[in-house]
Design an enzyme around this catalytic site. Structure first.
Site, mmCIF file in Angstrom:
data_model
loop_
_atom_site.group_PDB
_atom_site.id
_atom_site.type_symbol
_atom_site.label_atom_id
_atom_site.label_comp_id
_atom_site.label_asym_id
_atom_site.label_seq_id
_atom_site.Cartn_x
_atom_site.Cartn_y
_atom_site.Cartn_z
ATOM 1 N N ALA A 12 -7.283 -0.929 4.169
ATOM 2 C CA ALA A 12 -6.451 -1.501 3.109
ATOM 3 C C ALA A 12 -5.335 -2.374 3.670
ATOM 4 O O ALA A 12 -5.258 -3.575 3.402
ATOM 5 C CB ALA A 12 -5.867 -0.383 2.253
ATOM 6 N N ARG A 23 -3.068 -17.204 4.749
ATOM 7 C CA ARG A 23 -2.735 -18.151 3.681
ATOM 8 C C ARG A 23 -1.453 -18.909 3.999
ATOM 9 O O ARG A 23 -1.273 -20.052 3.588
ATOM 10 C CB ARG A 23 -2.594 -17.412 2.350
ATOM 11 C CG ARG A 23 -3.897 -16.828 1.817
ATOM 12 C CD ARG A 23 -3.732 -16.268 0.423
ATOM 13 N NE ARG A 23 -4.953 -15.570 -0.003
ATOM 14 C CZ ARG A 23 -5.067 -14.265 -0.097
ATOM 15 N NH1 ARG A 23 -4.029 -13.488 0.201
ATOM 16 N NH2 ARG A 23 -6.195 -13.709 -0.472
ATOM 17 N N SER A 40 -12.245 -2.897 5.116
ATOM 18 C CA SER A 40 -11.833 -3.427 3.812
ATOM 19 C C SER A 40 -12.638 -2.838 2.660
ATOM 20 O O SER A 40 -13.305 -3.546 1.909
ATOM 21 C CB SER A 40 -11.958 -4.952 3.811
ATOM 22 O OG SER A 40 -11.288 -5.505 2.698
ATOM 23 N N CYS A 44 -10.348 5.176 -1.994
ATOM 24 C CA CYS A 44 -10.050 6.062 -3.124
ATOM 25 C C CYS A 44 -11.217 6.147 -4.099
ATOM 26 O O CYS A 44 -11.225 6.995 -4.988
ATOM 27 C CB CYS A 44 -8.802 5.576 -3.852
ATOM 28 S SG CYS A 44 -7.316 5.639 -2.832
ATOM 29 N N ASP A 291 -1.242 4.525 5.886
ATOM 30 C CA ASP A 291 -1.273 5.974 6.091
ATOM 31 C C ASP A 291 -0.689 6.434 7.417
ATOM 32 O O ASP A 291 -0.517 7.638 7.621
ATOM 33 C CB ASP A 291 -2.711 6.481 5.994
ATOM 34 C CG ASP A 291 -3.270 6.402 4.585
ATOM 35 O OD1 ASP A 291 -2.604 5.821 3.715
ATOM 36 O OD2 ASP A 291 -4.382 6.912 4.356
ATOM 37 N N ASN A 313 -1.855 -1.502 0.328
ATOM 38 C CA ASN A 313 -2.111 -2.888 -0.053
ATOM 39 C C ASN A 313 -0.806 -3.658 -0.243
ATOM 40 O O ASN A 313 -0.663 -4.795 0.215
ATOM 41 C CB ASN A 313 -2.936 -2.931 -1.337
ATOM 42 C CG ASN A 313 -4.425 -2.876 -1.066
ATOM 43 O OD1 ASN A 313 -5.035 -3.884 -0.733
ATOM 44 N ND2 ASN A 313 -5.007 -1.700 -1.197
ATOM 45 N N TYR A 436 5.325 -0.701 -29.845
ATOM 46 C CA TYR A 436 4.914 0.290 -30.839
ATOM 47 C C TYR A 436 3.946 -0.300 -31.854
ATOM 48 O O TYR A 436 4.168 -1.375 -32.412
ATOM 49 C CB TYR A 436 6.134 0.838 -31.589
ATOM 50 C CG TYR A 436 5.743 1.586 -32.853
ATOM 51 C CD1 TYR A 436 4.958 2.734 -32.775
ATOM 52 C CD2 TYR A 436 6.116 1.125 -34.116
ATOM 53 C CE1 TYR A 436 4.569 3.409 -33.918
ATOM 54 C CE2 TYR A 436 5.738 1.800 -35.265
ATOM 55 C CZ TYR A 436 4.954 2.937 -35.165
ATOM 56 O OH TYR A 436 4.562 3.602 -36.294
#
Length: 566
Positions: A12, A23, A40, A44, A291, A313, A436
């Site tokens: 991750a 990028r 990658s 989970c 982790d 991430n 609501y």
């Protein structure tokens, strides 16, 4: 100026950091190194692949637009070199070099300008006889997932024992019992499932939900051994012997920090790699996250350990930005979670009452049970929430929830998670604005009601008793106990007839006129369906001079969910 970036660990955090950096600096060289053959992927999702909800293991490796994230994908689409089945063996910090070893035994030395450690975690081990037998598995990676899935699809598993009642243990129990109808048992060392994350009552709600689907639980038991010769035959605990042909060990994770430790990087008190708010380690050109890294708990202010894919991430993006010269920050986490229990969901954020007190807070909690939508809307379900607050400051420390409409539960938990970093008090939640409409919520949302309940308790207007307190009085109470049922006759009269010596039914709207029927020498407990009418009755009684009765939090709905059969 173009850089050489090496990232150790490609699940991750590593893949996210690499893509973000490329990028921003497309001319730089990025290499990801991972000792596994898969990179990658959505770890989970492993329980849901085992269950069959995700049919193909490669679906966990694909992008949202269905491209497989393998070495070719990273090379062709991202201009990132990925070396799988390659182990990072040593960091030479002085010369900025990383020593690696490939699967075939060949070695190499790679130069770097900046280095990222996303070495993840490993499953916590059980040092008991039989733990290394065939058919004993963890569920830490795709190799585990494929092995377990292959066993169940071939019909080789009839009885499974899962050691550990935390996130992974519960999800794997559902995966085996639901789709594959495996006879599944969960053994937990502590006296409840999800220890430390939720209180005992919410743990029982989730446990009972899973028991309805055939999962058995044995709590407060220590696993002593796994028996078998060529394969698993049984699990032996401190109280019993459980026959099994598959064992899954799910007792938590420990950070992989050996590479960092040997390189002299600072480790934190949790045992994970210490990083600052920019995710930088004690070496200014080495970053870490996921982790294997320690971050700040934003509720306690103390070091914390949060091995969650979603967190990795977000940290990966921060690291990628900073590798390119940015100053992005990751301040810490409050610890949000959700676990699926068949049709229901158990979720929370921040601190449970137990953890809050262990952290030194003078904390209390309140519970409510309320419909998740307008009471007149035909499609609705009950939602149970518990709010943990600090007494003096009225600061919100955490919230847990359980309900059969998982999206409704998670939505409320996420609302509180978003504000915990700001140290909110209950008055903010009492007046928090939520969208609501009757198909989605109540005009007075359950979150507003929860905060109002906490305010009433702290101001002395509301004296609650929880399900455990009620159960203790019900089972062990003497003849002085009296339950005042504030529900309508059609709901309460049958209980009054069943327990004539300790139960009386006086609807709340009749209470003022029938005060003479209430003995003044009894240990009085007020109850209704969800706790609203019993609270009103408590106020009525106080006005008329009766000041010591308590009201059952969440009412009969909560007692039933917790398994107290009256």
């Amino acid at each position: 100026m173009a850089q050489k970036i090496i990232i150790v660990g490609g699940v991750a955090l590593g893949s996210k950091a690499a893509c973000r950096f490329k990028r921003l600096e497309p001319r730089s060289q990025v290499t990801i190194i991972d000792q596994d053959r898969f990179v990658s992927y959505g770890g989970c999702g492993i329980p849901f692949y085992v269950s069959g909800d995700v049919s193909d293991v490669n679906d966990l490796r694909k992008t949202s637009f269905h491209m497989l994230r393998d070495e070719a994908f990273f090379r062709n689409c991202k201009d990132i070199e990925v070396l799988t089945q390659t182990r990072a063996e040593r960091i030479d910090r002085e010369n900025k070099k990383l020593h690696i070893r490939r699967l075939d035994g060949t070695t190499d030395v790679l130069d770097y300008d900046q280095l990222v450690l996303g070495t993840g975690s490993r499953p916590r081990c059980l040092m008991i006889p039989g733990a290394d037998l065939p058919m004993v598995h963890t569920s830490a990676n795709l190799n585990d997932a494929q092995a377990i899935k292959e066993l169940v699809t071939r019909g080789q598993v009839e009885r499974a024992v899962i050691i550990g009642g935390g996130f992974i243990g519960l999800e794997m129990a559902e995966a085996l019992a639901d789709m594959w109808e495996v006879d599944t048992t969960v053994v937990e060392y502590f006296d409840q499932i999800m220890p430390g994350f939720v209180g005992p009552q919410f743990a029982r709600m989730a446990q009972r939900q899973m028991e309805k689907h055939g999962v058995r639980f044995f709590l407060d038991e220590e696993v002593k051994a796994i028996e078998g010769t060529d394969s698993v035959e049984a699990v032996v605990t401190s109280k019993r012997r459980l026959e099994a042909d598959l064992v899954i060990i799910a007792i938590g994770a420990t950070p992989n920090v050996e590479l960092a430790r040997e390189a002299g990087l600072r480790l934190g008190p949790t045992g994970a790699i210490a990083v600052d708010e920019h995710m930088r380690t004690s070496d200014p050109v080495i970053y870490s996250g996921g982790d294997c890294a320690e971050i700040r708990n934003l509720v306690t202010g103390q070091p914390g350990y949060f091995p969650l894919g979603s967190m990795a991430n977000r940290q990966g993006r921060v690291i990628g930005t900073n590798l390119a010269g940015g100053s992005a920050e990751f301040r810490g986490a409050v610890g949000s979670f959700v676990v699926k229990t068949f049709e229901a969901a158990l979720a929370g954020t921040g601190l449970s009452l137990e953890r809050a007190r262990r952290a030194g807070f003078d904390a209390v909690s309140v519970q409510v049970a309320q419909l998740d939508r307008a009471h007149f809307y035909p499609d609705k379900a009950m939602i149970h929430l518990e709010l943990v607050v600090e007494k003096k400051s009225r600061r919100i420390l955490g919230i847990q929830g359980f309900g059969e409409e998982g999206d409704a539960v998670v939505g409320r938990i996420n609302m509180v998670a978003a504000m915990l970093e700001d140290r909110p008090t209950i008055d903010r939640l009492s007046n928090v604005e939520l969208a609501y409409s009757p198909p989605f919520s109540s005009a007075m949302d359950v979150l507003n009601a929860l905060a109002n309940t906490a305010e009433n308790m702290l101001d002395g207007h509301y004296q609650p008793i929880d399900a455990d307190g009620f159960a203790e009085k019900w089972v062990n109470g003497n003849g002085n106990l009296l339950i005042l049922d504030c529900r309508a006759r059609q709901d309460g009269e049958s209980f009054a007839k069943k327990y004539p010596d300790r139960w009386v039914n006086i609807p709340q709207d009749e209470l003022r006129q029938r005060m003479a029927e209430i003995p003044t020498d009894k240990d009085l407990i007020l109850i209704c369906n969800t706790g609203v009418r019993s609270y009103e009755a408590q106020l009525n009684l106080r006005e008329m001079g009766v000041t010591d009765p308590v009201s059952v939090q969440g009412g009969m709905v909560t007692l039933n969910k917790c398994g107290l059969d009256l």
